[in-house]
Design an enzyme around this catalytic site. Structure first.
Site, PDB file in Angstrom:
ATOM      1  N   ARG A 254       0.888  -1.154   0.000  1.00  0.00           N
ATOM      2  CA  ARG A 254       0.000   0.000   0.000  1.00  0.00           C
ATOM      3  C   ARG A 254       0.932   1.211   0.000  1.00  0.00           C
ATOM      4  O   ARG A 254       2.000   1.184   0.628  1.00  0.00           O
ATOM      5  CB  ARG A 254      -0.824  -0.067   1.288  1.00  0.00           C
ATOM      6  CG  ARG A 254      -1.991   0.841   1.358  1.00  0.00           C
ATOM      7  CD  ARG A 254      -3.236   0.272   0.731  1.00  0.00           C
ATOM      8  NE  ARG A 254      -4.211   1.360   0.706  1.00  0.00           N
ATOM      9  CZ  ARG A 254      -5.004   1.642  -0.294  1.00  0.00           C
ATOM     10  NH1 ARG A 254      -5.045   0.888  -1.361  1.00  0.00           N
ATOM     11  NH2 ARG A 254      -5.826   2.662  -0.228  1.00  0.00           N
ATOM     12  N   ARG A 285      -5.148  12.795   5.605  1.00  0.00           N
ATOM     13  CA  ARG A 285      -4.667  13.705   6.642  1.00  0.00           C
ATOM     14  C   ARG A 285      -3.977  14.898   5.999  1.00  0.00           C
ATOM     15  O   ARG A 285      -3.522  14.824   4.859  1.00  0.00           O
ATOM     16  CB  ARG A 285      -3.599  13.070   7.540  1.00  0.00           C
ATOM     17  CG  ARG A 285      -3.706  11.618   7.818  1.00  0.00           C
ATOM     18  CD  ARG A 285      -2.744  11.222   8.925  1.00  0.00           C
ATOM     19  NE  ARG A 285      -1.391  10.970   8.434  1.00  0.00           N
ATOM     20  CZ  ARG A 285      -0.425  10.449   9.181  1.00  0.00           C
ATOM     21  NH1 ARG A 285      -0.654  10.158  10.456  1.00  0.00           N
ATOM     22  NH2 ARG A 285       0.779  10.241   8.690  1.00  0.00           N
ATOM     23  N   GLU A 310      -2.140  13.868   2.416  1.00  0.00           N
ATOM     24  CA  GLU A 310      -1.784  12.462   2.184  1.00  0.00           C
ATOM     25  C   GLU A 310      -2.942  11.712   1.541  1.00  0.00           C
ATOM     26  O   GLU A 310      -4.048  11.714   2.070  1.00  0.00           O
ATOM     27  CB  GLU A 310      -1.447  11.775   3.520  1.00  0.00           C
ATOM     28  CG  GLU A 310      -0.215  12.342   4.175  1.00  0.00           C
ATOM     29  CD  GLU A 310       0.251  11.523   5.370  1.00  0.00           C
ATOM     30  OE1 GLU A 310      -0.378  10.495   5.710  1.00  0.00           O
ATOM     31  OE2 GLU A 310       1.253  11.936   5.969  1.00  0.00           O
ATOM     32  N   TYR A 358       5.748  -4.468   8.644  1.00  0.00           N
ATOM     33  CA  TYR A 358       5.650  -3.083   9.089  1.00  0.00           C
ATOM     34  C   TYR A 358       6.378  -2.920  10.416  1.00  0.00           C
ATOM     35  O   TYR A 358       6.078  -3.600  11.378  1.00  0.00           O
ATOM     36  CB  TYR A 358       4.200  -2.586   9.238  1.00  0.00           C
ATOM     37  CG  TYR A 358       4.233  -1.135   9.674  1.00  0.00           C
ATOM     38  CD1 TYR A 358       4.420  -0.123   8.740  1.00  0.00           C
ATOM     39  CD2 TYR A 358       4.207  -0.794  11.022  1.00  0.00           C
ATOM     40  CE1 TYR A 358       4.555   1.197   9.128  1.00  0.00           C
ATOM     41  CE2 TYR A 358       4.346   0.536  11.423  1.00  0.00           C
ATOM     42  CZ  TYR A 358       4.521   1.521  10.463  1.00  0.00           C
ATOM     43  OH  TYR A 358       4.683   2.827  10.862  1.00  0.00           O
TER      44      TYR A 358
HETATM   45  P1  FAD Z   1      13.704   2.438   4.842  1.00  0.00           P
HETATM   46  O1  FAD Z   1      13.758   3.674   5.662  1.00  0.00           O
HETATM   47  O2  FAD Z   1      12.623   2.320   3.856  1.00  0.00           O
HETATM   48  O3  FAD Z   1      15.108   2.308   4.075  1.00  0.00           O
HETATM   49  C1  FAD Z   1      15.340   1.413   3.017  1.00  0.00           C
HETATM   50  C2  FAD Z   1      16.340   2.050   2.085  1.00  0.00           C
HETATM   51  O4  FAD Z   1      16.771   1.077   1.120  1.00  0.00           O
HETATM   52  C3  FAD Z   1      15.773   3.222   1.281  1.00  0.00           C
HETATM   53  O5  FAD Z   1      16.562   4.364   1.474  1.00  0.00           O
HETATM   54  C4  FAD Z   1      15.826   2.727  -0.163  1.00  0.00           C
HETATM   55  O6  FAD Z   1      16.105   3.787  -1.088  1.00  0.00           O
HETATM   56  C5  FAD Z   1      16.978   1.747  -0.093  1.00  0.00           C
HETATM   57  N1  FAD Z   1      16.947   0.753  -1.185  1.00  0.00           N
HETATM   58  C6  FAD Z   1      15.907  -0.030  -1.569  1.00  0.00           C
HETATM   59  N2  FAD Z   1      16.260  -0.784  -2.626  1.00  0.00           N
HETATM   60  C7  FAD Z   1      17.541  -0.481  -2.928  1.00  0.00           C
HETATM   61  C8  FAD Z   1      18.444  -0.898  -3.937  1.00  0.00           C
HETATM   62  N3  FAD Z   1      18.099  -1.783  -4.871  1.00  0.00           N
HETATM   63  N4  FAD Z   1      19.686  -0.368  -3.946  1.00  0.00           N
HETATM   64  C9  FAD Z   1      20.054   0.561  -3.041  1.00  0.00           C
HETATM   65  N5  FAD Z   1      19.238   1.010  -2.068  1.00  0.00           N
HETATM   66  C10 FAD Z   1      17.996   0.506  -2.012  1.00  0.00           C
HETATM   67  N6  FAD Z   1       7.741   4.842  12.317  1.00  0.00           N
HETATM   68  C11 FAD Z   1       7.595   5.445  13.529  1.00  0.00           C
HETATM   69  O7  FAD Z   1       8.214   5.006  14.515  1.00  0.00           O
HETATM   70  N7  FAD Z   1       6.787   6.545  13.663  1.00  0.00           N
HETATM   71  C12 FAD Z   1       6.094   7.083  12.630  1.00  0.00           C
HETATM   72  O8  FAD Z   1       5.389   8.088  12.800  1.00  0.00           O
HETATM   73  C13 FAD Z   1       6.227   6.452  11.340  1.00  0.00           C
HETATM   74  N8  FAD Z   1       5.553   6.937  10.281  1.00  0.00           N
HETATM   75  C14 FAD Z   1       5.665   6.298   9.070  1.00  0.00           C
HETATM   76  C15 FAD Z   1       4.941   6.795   7.981  1.00  0.00           C
HETATM   77  C16 FAD Z   1       5.012   6.161   6.750  1.00  0.00           C
HETATM   78  C17 FAD Z   1       4.238   6.681   5.576  1.00  0.00           C
HETATM   79  C18 FAD Z   1       5.816   4.984   6.610  1.00  0.00           C
HETATM   80  C19 FAD Z   1       5.897   4.248   5.313  1.00  0.00           C
HETATM   81  C20 FAD Z   1       6.539   4.505   7.677  1.00  0.00           C
HETATM   82  C21 FAD Z   1       6.472   5.150   8.911  1.00  0.00           C
HETATM   83  N9  FAD Z   1       7.220   4.692  10.011  1.00  0.00           N
HETATM   84  C22 FAD Z   1       7.079   5.308  11.233  1.00  0.00           C
HETATM   85  C23 FAD Z   1       8.130   3.531   9.881  1.00  0.00           C
HETATM   86  C24 FAD Z   1       9.575   3.924   9.520  1.00  0.00           C
HETATM   87  O9  FAD Z   1       9.589   4.579   8.275  1.00  0.00           O
HETATM   88  C25 FAD Z   1      10.429   2.643   9.453  1.00  0.00           C
HETATM   89  O10 FAD Z   1      10.479   2.054  10.717  1.00  0.00           O
HETATM   90  C26 FAD Z   1      11.854   2.891   8.996  1.00  0.00           C
HETATM   91  O11 FAD Z   1      11.890   3.596   7.806  1.00  0.00           O
HETATM   92  C27 FAD Z   1      12.522   1.542   8.792  1.00  0.00           C
HETATM   93  O12 FAD Z   1      13.778   1.703   8.205  1.00  0.00           O
HETATM   94  P2  FAD Z   1      14.298   0.686   7.116  1.00  0.00           P
HETATM   95  O13 FAD Z   1      15.777   0.841   7.099  1.00  0.00           O
HETATM   96  O14 FAD Z   1      13.753  -0.654   7.369  1.00  0.00           O
HETATM   97  O15 FAD Z   1      13.638   1.138   5.745  1.00  0.00           O
END
Ligand code: FAD
Ligand code: UDP
Length: 374
Positions: A254, A285, A310, A358
């Site tokens: 989503r 929102r 959003e 998530y």
């Molecule tokens: P990400 O931050 O998504 O990082 C993954 C990275 O991998 C990205 O930079 C991407 O560009 C990179 N990547 C992907 N594929 C490749 C590739 N092939 N080559 C090179 N790089 C690549 N959490 C809270 O605690 N509070 C909140 O209020 C909150 N609000 C949110 C609102 C939204 C809309 C969303 C989607 C999430 C929210 N979250 C919130 C959750 C939070 O965003 C995540 O916990 C956090 O981003 C997790 O980090 P991550 O490293 O797993 O992923």
């Protein structure tokens, strides 16, 4: 050619905290990200002096003191407390459901009156269930808070957010919303919450201090695809199905579309988050970013403001994958990919894309802090 201990694909919180910890352990690593910036989804863009949450509003909250101390040690956090307001057909209600909401909805003045009113509102649904567990979000909501709140603050918002009827959604989604018989608008029950002072980019910069990073570098379209040439181990934070070339088919997501605009006034809506809970507006929102980091007079010292509407939408190729779709079909598919992932040698799959799960920020951090033998 330099050989690293770790090649880290993705500079979101998972990858960045992993890099920080590996540096502490005396290991060297290279972080690559396909985006033009570091930080993953917590990245902020500075517009008219305001940190704009480019990938959706991020509010840090946790009850884990170790995690809270860890991030505050990198950059101190402010006192922001999330108190969203709901707008239903031009009338405002406080969230989460608490004495303020009940007063606004029914004019009740005491917890006893509110409680009696909620019981009356729930009665029909409770009778209908006749002792069985709620089977879907609609039944869950009706037995939790009753008819008026369901109809004005839940039904249409949820339909907009998930693109499906409340009767077709799982009950657990709504269990996250607290119901309180006190005047407390704090959305979260956690002990600690806030926003890094100076913004999330400061947190990312602090964590990546002294770490080699490359932006605009897609793992799949660069020399790093042959990662064994460059590193002993791979930390992969990209999409799980893409790593395996979608061999079993694609996982669904989503997503959210943001319409961001700068307004020529210092204070547009008086709050960081206003939810629009009816179908009259197609957005879910409006976020007014300055309220995450500016308080009192500071709001007026900055003459402009930036807002984001959003729109929750179904994911299509080329969009940002945001929320995993936790239905049976996708869960089963993800499980098959996880099975393949377990068999990959020297590869750690971590974070919300690679685990198809998530995660809020704090649990991601907790997870990386608990990894042994980095
Ligand atoms: P990400 O931050 O998504 O990082 C993954 C990275 O991998 C990205 O930079 C991407 O560009 C990179 N990547 C992907 N594929 C490749 C590739 N092939 N080559 C090179 N790089 C690549 N959490 C809270 O605690 N509070 C909140 O209020 C909150 N609000 C949110 C609102 C939204 C809309 C969303 C989607 C999430 C929210 N979250 C919130 C959750 C939070 O965003 C995540 O916990 C956090 O981003 C997790 O980090 P991550 O490293 O797993 O992923
Ligand atoms: N929700 C609602 N009305 C609101 C806010 C939330 O009905 O004003 C419901 C909606 O179904 C949503 C769920 O509560 O999916 C969880 O909302 P929350 O804001 O906690 O989750 P998030 O949107 O951050 O995933």
């Amino acid at each position: 050619m330099k050989k690293y201990d770790y090649l880290i694909v993705g500079s979101g919180l998972f990858g960045v905290i992993f890099a920080y910890r590996s540096k502490q352990m005396g290991k060297n690593c290279l972080v690559i990200d396909k985006r033009p910036h570091l930080g993953g989804n917590v990245y902020c863009e500075n517009i008219v002096g305001i940190n704009v949450h480019k990938y959706g509003a991020h509010i840090f909250h946790t009850s884990n003191k170790e995690v809270w101390d860890f991030v505050n040690n990198i950059v101190p956090f402010n006192r922001y407390t999330n108190c969203p307001v709901a707008n239903y057909k031009g009338k405002l209600y406080n969230l989460p459901f608490n004495m303020n909401t009940f007063y606004q909805m029914w004019g009740v003045l005491t917890p006893e009156e509110a409680s009696a009113k909620i019981e009356e509102q729930k009665a029909e649904a409770v009778k209908m269930l006749n002792g069985r567990e709620p089977q879907n979000l609609e039944e869950q909501a009706l037995t939790l808070v009753g008819k008026d709140i369901f109809e004005k603050l839940i039904k249409e918002y949820t339909e907009k957010q998930w693109g499906r009827k409340c009767s077709e959604l799982p009950a657990f989604i709504i269990k996250r919303l607290p119901v309180r018989l006190v005047f407390d608008n704090n959305y979260f029950n956690d002990k600690y919450q806030g926003i890094p002072i100076g913004g999330y980019n400061k947190l990312i910069e602090g964590l990546l201090d002294g770490v080699e990073c490359l932006t605009n570098t897609d793992f799949f379209n660069s020399e790093y695809r042959d990662w064994q040439k460059y590193a002993d181990k791979l930390v992969y934070c990209g999409p799980l199905d893409q790593y395996f070339n979608y061999q079993y088919g694609k996982l669904n997501w989503r997503t959210v579309r943001f319409e961001t605009e700068t307004k020529d006034c210092p204070n547009y809506q008086g709050n960081a988050v206003v939810n629009y809970t009816s179908h009259d507006e197609s957005y879910t929102r409006i976020i007014e970013h300055k309220h995450f980091e500016m308080f009192g007079q500071e709001v007026y010292d900055c003459p402009k403001t930036v807002i984001s509407k959003e729109y929750s939408t179904e994911y299509k190729e080329g969009m940002e994958p945001y929320y995993p779709v936790n239905d049976d079909q996708n869960d089963q598919l993800a499980e098959r990919y996880r099975h393949l992932a377990e068999q990959e040698e020297n590869v750690i799959f971590g974070g919300r894309l690679a685990e198809y799960k998530y995660y809020d920020m704090a649990p991601v951090i907790e997870k990386v802090l608990n990894i042994k033998n980095i």
